[in-house]
Design a protein around this motif. Structure first.
Motif, mmCIF file in Angstrom:
data_model
loop_
_atom_site.group_PDB
_atom_site.id
_atom_site.type_symbol
_atom_site.label_atom_id
_atom_site.label_comp_id
_atom_site.label_asym_id
_atom_site.label_seq_id
_atom_site.Cartn_x
_atom_site.Cartn_y
_atom_site.Cartn_z
ATOM 1 N N LYS A 68 0.831 -1.211 0.000
ATOM 2 C CA LYS A 68 0.000 0.000 0.000
ATOM 3 C C LYS A 68 0.861 1.255 0.000
ATOM 4 O O LYS A 68 0.361 2.353 -0.130
ATOM 5 C CB LYS A 68 -0.912 0.021 1.243
ATOM 6 N N HIS A 84 2.813 -4.760 -6.884
ATOM 7 C CA HIS A 84 1.953 -3.576 -6.848
ATOM 8 C C HIS A 84 2.332 -2.743 -5.632
ATOM 9 O O HIS A 84 2.609 -3.276 -4.559
ATOM 10 C CB HIS A 84 0.478 -3.945 -6.744
ATOM 11 N N ARG A 86 2.138 1.753 -4.061
ATOM 12 C CA ARG A 86 1.852 3.163 -4.333
ATOM 13 C C ARG A 86 2.927 3.689 -5.266
ATOM 14 O O ARG A 86 2.652 4.333 -6.262
ATOM 15 C CB ARG A 86 1.812 3.965 -3.036
ATOM 16 N N THR A 99 2.693 -2.864 -11.262
ATOM 17 C CA THR A 99 1.767 -1.731 -11.326
ATOM 18 C C THR A 99 1.992 -0.830 -10.122
ATOM 19 O O THR A 99 2.382 -1.298 -9.053
ATOM 20 C CB THR A 99 0.285 -2.190 -11.333
ATOM 21 N N ASP A 101 0.334 2.946 -8.208
ATOM 22 C CA ASP A 101 -0.694 3.983 -8.187
ATOM 23 C C ASP A 101 -0.126 5.344 -8.567
ATOM 24 O O ASP A 101 -0.850 6.172 -9.124
ATOM 25 C CB ASP A 101 -1.334 4.075 -6.794
ATOM 26 N N GLU A 102 1.161 5.596 -8.253
ATOM 27 C CA GLU A 102 1.769 6.898 -8.534
ATOM 28 C C GLU A 102 2.896 6.834 -9.549
ATOM 29 O O GLU A 102 2.891 7.570 -10.517
ATOM 30 C CB GLU A 102 2.272 7.539 -7.236
ATOM 31 N N GLU A 139 -4.984 8.589 -10.166
ATOM 32 C CA GLU A 139 -6.281 8.389 -9.524
ATOM 33 C C GLU A 139 -6.958 9.732 -9.294
ATOM 34 O O GLU A 139 -6.297 10.702 -8.901
ATOM 35 C CB GLU A 139 -6.103 7.680 -8.180
#
Length: 159
Positions: A68, A84, A86, A99, A101-102, A139
């Motif tokens: 996370k 995966h 952040r 992958t 998120d940022e 996002e």
């Protein structure tokens, strides 16, 4: 005497020379300097590694990594897994899709065989990469009001 020959009587702790051992204060909370998990170079993890703090892989992982926060594959790290986080920084070897998120950063020592997907991707000189790059938008962070001029005028102008 307890089961299997164990002695269930309370054990005494030897006192250090010239002093005593203070008992821990039950009201005192441990101090955290940021949650961080490190898989060292002598460790092999088979399965899923997940957590909310930083995950650093200096050893080997087979399976998946679901962080996370920041996920770091150090120069000696070897990962045969989907990754995966952040943010993901790769300096070691990854076989599998990654992958973030940022952002994803491939350091000069990185060897990646798999697709990478993130809003921001940085591949430094020297990195080895085989796969597809998928840039996805960041996002959404809530709707931002736009001026009437950007929307094409006011309602009275559209009549």
């Amino acid at each position: 005497m307890g089961l299997f020959g164990r002695d269930d009587r309370p054990q005494t702790v030897p006192q250090p020379a010239g002093g005593s051992i203070s008992s821990p204060d039950p009201q005192r909370q441990p101090q955290h300097h940021g949650d961080r998990t490190v898989i060292t170079d002598t460790i092999l993890v088979v399965g899923t590694v997940s957590g909310t703090g930083q995950i650093t892989v200096d050893g080997r992982v087979r399976g998946s990594i679901d962080g996370k926060n920041e996920v770091v594959i150090a120069a000696r790290g070897r990962v045969d897994a989907s990754v995966h986080g952040r943010a993901v920084v790769i300096a070691g070897k990854v076989i599998g899709d990654t992958t973030a998120d940022e952002k994803i950063e491939l350091e000069p020592t990185a060897e990646v065989d798999g697709d990478i997907t993130a809003p921001r991707i940085l591949i430094r000189d020297g990195a080895t990469f085989r796969g597809k790059v998928n840039m996805k938008p960041p996002e959404p962070r809530g709707e931002i009001a736009t001026s009437s001029a950007r929307r094409g005028g006011t309602k009275s102008d559209q009549r």
